[in-house]
Design a protein around this motif. Structure first.
Motif, PDB file in Angstrom:
ATOM      1  N   ALA A  87      -2.383  16.244   9.430  1.00 26.62           N
ATOM      2  CA  ALA A  87      -1.288  15.432   9.684  1.00 26.62           C
ATOM      3  C   ALA A  87       0.222  14.608   9.373  1.00 26.62           C
ATOM      4  O   ALA A  87      -1.344  13.543   9.433  1.00 26.62           O
ATOM      5  CB  ALA A  87      -1.168  16.459  11.085  1.00 26.62           C
ATOM      6  N   PRO A  88       0.990  14.253   8.589  1.00 21.57           N
ATOM      7  CA  PRO A  88       1.738  13.090   8.292  1.00 21.57           C
ATOM      8  C   PRO A  88       1.566  12.414   9.439  1.00 21.57           C
ATOM      9  O   PRO A  88       1.223  10.802   9.470  1.00 21.57           O
ATOM     10  CB  PRO A  88       2.624  13.945   7.781  1.00 21.57           C
ATOM     11  N   ASP A  89       2.156  12.858  10.338  1.00 25.85           N
ATOM     12  CA  ASP A  89       2.443  11.636  11.521  1.00 25.85           C
ATOM     13  C   ASP A  89       1.049  11.029  12.357  1.00 25.85           C
ATOM     14  O   ASP A  89       0.895   9.788  12.595  1.00 25.85           O
ATOM     15  CB  ASP A  89       2.761  12.360  12.270  1.00 25.85           C
TER      16      ASP A  89
ATOM     17  N   ARG B  27       1.104  -1.336  -0.479  1.00 25.86           N
ATOM     18  CA  ARG B  27       0.322   0.239  -0.258  1.00 25.86           C
ATOM     19  C   ARG B  27       0.399   1.018   0.133  1.00 25.86           C
ATOM     20  O   ARG B  27       1.971   1.263   0.727  1.00 25.86           O
ATOM     21  CB  ARG B  27      -1.137   0.498   1.075  1.00 25.86           C
ATOM     22  N   LEU B  28       1.132   2.190  -1.177  1.00 24.49           N
ATOM     23  CA  LEU B  28       1.482   3.589  -0.775  1.00 24.49           C
ATOM     24  C   LEU B  28       0.699   4.656  -0.500  1.00 24.49           C
ATOM     25  O   LEU B  28      -0.391   4.677  -0.823  1.00 24.49           O
ATOM     26  CB  LEU B  28       2.084   3.135  -2.625  1.00 24.49           C
ATOM     27  N   LEU B  29       1.025   4.631   0.456  1.00 24.74           N
ATOM     28  CA  LEU B  29       0.466   6.126   1.240  1.00 24.74           C
ATOM     29  C   LEU B  29       0.498   7.306   1.389  1.00 24.74           C
ATOM     30  O   LEU B  29       1.954   7.484   1.556  1.00 24.74           O
ATOM     31  CB  LEU B  29      -0.184   5.364   2.794  1.00 24.74           C
ATOM     32  N   HIS B  30       0.214   8.338   0.771  1.00 25.99           N
ATOM     33  CA  HIS B  30       0.389   9.338   0.517  1.00 25.99           C
ATOM     34  C   HIS B  30      -0.224  11.180   1.038  1.00 25.99           C
ATOM     35  O   HIS B  30      -1.788  10.262   1.069  1.00 25.99           O
ATOM     36  CB  HIS B  30       0.521   9.977  -1.471  1.00 25.99           C
ATOM     37  N   VAL B  31      -0.010  11.396   1.876  1.00 28.32           N
ATOM     38  CA  VAL B  31      -0.270  12.388   3.079  1.00 28.32           C
ATOM     39  C   VAL B  31      -0.269  14.194   2.282  1.00 28.32           C
ATOM     40  O   VAL B  31       1.380  14.202   1.967  1.00 28.32           O
ATOM     41  CB  VAL B  31      -0.562  11.951   3.992  1.00 28.32           C
ATOM     42  N   ARG B  32      -1.556  14.582   1.652  1.00 28.93           N
ATOM     43  CA  ARG B  32      -0.935  16.156   1.699  1.00 28.93           C
ATOM     44  C   ARG B  32      -1.468  16.710   2.792  1.00 28.93           C
ATOM     45  O   ARG B  32      -2.956  16.796   3.839  1.00 28.93           O
ATOM     46  CB  ARG B  32      -2.066  16.474   0.882  1.00 28.93           C
ATOM     47  N   GLU B  33      -0.926  17.532   3.266  1.00 27.27           N
ATOM     48  CA  GLU B  33      -1.575  18.964   4.760  1.00 27.27           C
ATOM     49  C   GLU B  33      -2.112  19.565   4.190  1.00 27.27           C
ATOM     50  O   GLU B  33      -2.179  20.400   2.719  1.00 27.27           O
ATOM     51  CB  GLU B  33      -0.038  19.126   4.914  1.00 27.27           C
ATOM     52  N   PRO B  34      -3.095  19.467   4.991  1.00 24.87           N
ATOM     53  CA  PRO B  34      -4.561  20.354   4.213  1.00 24.87           C
ATOM     54  C   PRO B  34      -3.467  22.267   4.270  1.00 24.87           C
ATOM     55  O   PRO B  34      -2.500  22.732   4.494  1.00 24.87           O
ATOM     56  CB  PRO B  34      -4.677  20.867   5.934  1.00 24.87           C
ATOM     57  N   ALA B  35      -4.017  22.835   3.518  1.00 23.30           N
ATOM     58  CA  ALA B  35      -3.484  24.284   2.753  1.00 23.30           C
ATOM     59  C   ALA B  35      -3.663  24.980   3.800  1.00 23.30           C
ATOM     60  O   ALA B  35      -4.457  25.224   5.110  1.00 23.30           O
ATOM     61  CB  ALA B  35      -4.899  24.235   1.509  1.00 23.30           C
TER      62      ALA B  35
ATOM     63  N   LEU C 212      -0.471   8.605   9.460  1.00 24.98           N
ATOM     64  CA  LEU C 212       0.600   7.342   9.437  1.00 24.98           C
ATOM     65  C   LEU C 212       0.177   6.482  10.351  1.00 24.98           C
ATOM     66  O   LEU C 212       0.597   5.075  10.409  1.00 24.98           O
ATOM     67  CB  LEU C 212       1.958   7.556   9.348  1.00 24.98           C
ATOM     68  N   THR C 213       0.151   6.764  11.866  1.00 26.80           N
ATOM     69  CA  THR C 213       0.516   6.287  12.765  1.00 26.80           C
ATOM     70  C   THR C 213      -1.516   5.714  12.774  1.00 26.80           C
ATOM     71  O   THR C 213      -1.207   4.379  13.424  1.00 26.80           O
ATOM     72  CB  THR C 213       0.196   6.908  14.342  1.00 26.80           C
ATOM     73  N   ALA C 214      -2.433   6.136  12.183  1.00 24.95           N
ATOM     74  CA  ALA C 214      -3.531   5.534  12.219  1.00 24.95           C
ATOM     75  C   ALA C 214      -3.989   4.447  11.129  1.00 24.95           C
ATOM     76  O   ALA C 214      -3.585   3.512  11.518  1.00 24.95           O
ATOM     77  CB  ALA C 214      -4.333   6.080  11.557  1.00 24.95           C
ATOM     78  N   ALA C 215      -2.442   4.466  10.188  1.00 30.03           N
ATOM     79  CA  ALA C 215      -2.798   3.697   8.865  1.00 30.03           C
ATOM     80  C   ALA C 215      -1.478   2.492   9.094  1.00 30.03           C
ATOM     81  O   ALA C 215      -2.286   1.116   8.530  1.00 30.03           O
ATOM     82  CB  ALA C 215      -1.869   4.380   7.403  1.00 30.03           C
ATOM     83  N   ALA C 216      -1.252   2.416  10.061  1.00 31.81           N
ATOM     84  CA  ALA C 216      -0.497   1.791  10.446  1.00 31.81           C
ATOM     85  C   ALA C 216      -0.550   0.267  11.487  1.00 31.81           C
ATOM     86  O   ALA C 216      -0.152  -0.544  11.516  1.00 31.81           O
ATOM     87  CB  ALA C 216       1.145   1.492  12.307  1.00 31.81           C
ATOM     88  N   GLY C 217      -2.209   0.385  12.215  1.00 28.67           N
ATOM     89  CA  GLY C 217      -3.003  -0.042  12.842  1.00 28.67           C
ATOM     90  C   GLY C 217      -3.561  -1.503  10.808  1.00 28.67           C
ATOM     91  O   GLY C 217      -3.814  -2.733  11.886  1.00 28.67           O
TER      92      GLY C 217
END
Length: 302
Positions: free
Chosen positions: A90-92, A34-42, A95-100
């Protein structure tokens, strides 16, 4: 839980190296990637907002990063199923949620050039300190051949066997989660497992050393016996893994960083206990993360 290998991808050289490492690991595990790309809010609206065309260009660029990465990975790793997910936040936190939902989370870390090490940013450290799944850090420039021994001509080659998996072993309180991860990693790679434990003489022994001959040797034998006892059930479970036990006096972090120079992967633990100032990764793991010469797996345990 959806079993997959998840990698954080932002288009940087370190995240691209992490994606390639994650694809190889997904292939070894027989799991989708799974490739996870996170865009921070504008940010808050500017007094003079940018032209719509510029905003669309940025949006297209952000969307293109994971799409092009996925196309390349499918081409280079045809046996790996690849999925792309786009998130905003927020990337952290993302990513933390996705790790679950992942069996393994892979992140990139910027290399320190000739010093041979990492520059682990605040996002990576925050994620490593919070998640309960193993997190692997891969530095920019890491390639498949770097995990393997040199060929007969002295050239790194992915056609040779894997370098050892290095395990930072706490012989005083060995944890099954960390040991299982390390042995499984070695077994998947058909690589030796190099179990490294470092220790120091207690202060009261140091003060009395002049009066007690052979004390160092006696303590070293005791630590070697503890290591053998901790590893014995895992050696029986993984008889195909060649285990090299090392008991050394001195700094655990220093010995692990030194051992990483001849390894393919280094495995360290992180206790999941929470303190009043928040979750931390520990001084040894922190030092290894910043200075190891190979990918680092941080395995959370109780």
């Amino acid at each position: 839980m959806s079993r997959n290998v998840t990698v954080g991808l932002d288009g940087s050289p370190e995240s691209r190296a992490a994606a390639e490492w994650a694809a190889r690991e997904a292939g070894r595990r027989g799991l989708p990637l799974r490739l996870l790309h996170v865009r921070e809010p504008a940010p808050a609206p500017l007094t003079y907002p940018p032209p719509a065309a510029a905003a669309e260009t940025f949006q297209d660029w952000a969307d293109r990063i994971p799409r092009e990465a996925a196309d390349g990975i499918r081409l280079r790793h045809p046996g790996v199923e690849v999925a792309v997910e786009l998130h905003e936040g927020a990337p952290d936190a993302v990513l933390t949620a996705a790790a679950g939902d992942a069996e393994l989370l892979v992140l990139g870390s910027r290399g320190l050039g000739g010093l041979g090490g990492y520059l682990v940013g605040s996002v990576g450290l925050a994620v490593a300190a919070r998640v309960e799944r193993p997190v692997v850090f891969v530095r920019a420039g890491e390639q498949a051949a770097d995990e393997h021994a040199m060929d007969l001509a002295g050239i790194p080659s992915a056609a040779t066997g894997f370098r050892p998996v290095v395990l930072g072993l706490d012989a005083d309180s060995p944890d099954d989660t960390v040991l299982a991860f390390a042995f499984e990693a070695a077994a998947r790679r058909a690589a030796p497992l190099r179990a490294v434990h470092a220790w120091n003489l207690p202060p009261y022994y140091v003060y009395g050393m002049s009066a007690v001959l052979g004390l160092h040797e006696e303590f070293a034998r005791q630590k070697a016996a503890e290591i053998a006892e901790a590893l014995r059930p895992w050696c029986r479970k993984y008889p195909e893994v060649e285990v090299r036990e090392e008991s050394r006096i001195g700094s655990p972090a220093g010995h692990l960083v030194e051992a990483s120079g001849d390894g393919s992967l280094i495995v360290v633990g992180r206790r999941t206990r929470h303190g009043r100032i928040g979750t931390r990764i520990g001084s040894v793991t922190h030092a290894v993360l910043h200075h190891a010469a190979v990918p680092v797996a941080v395995v959370a345990h109780g």
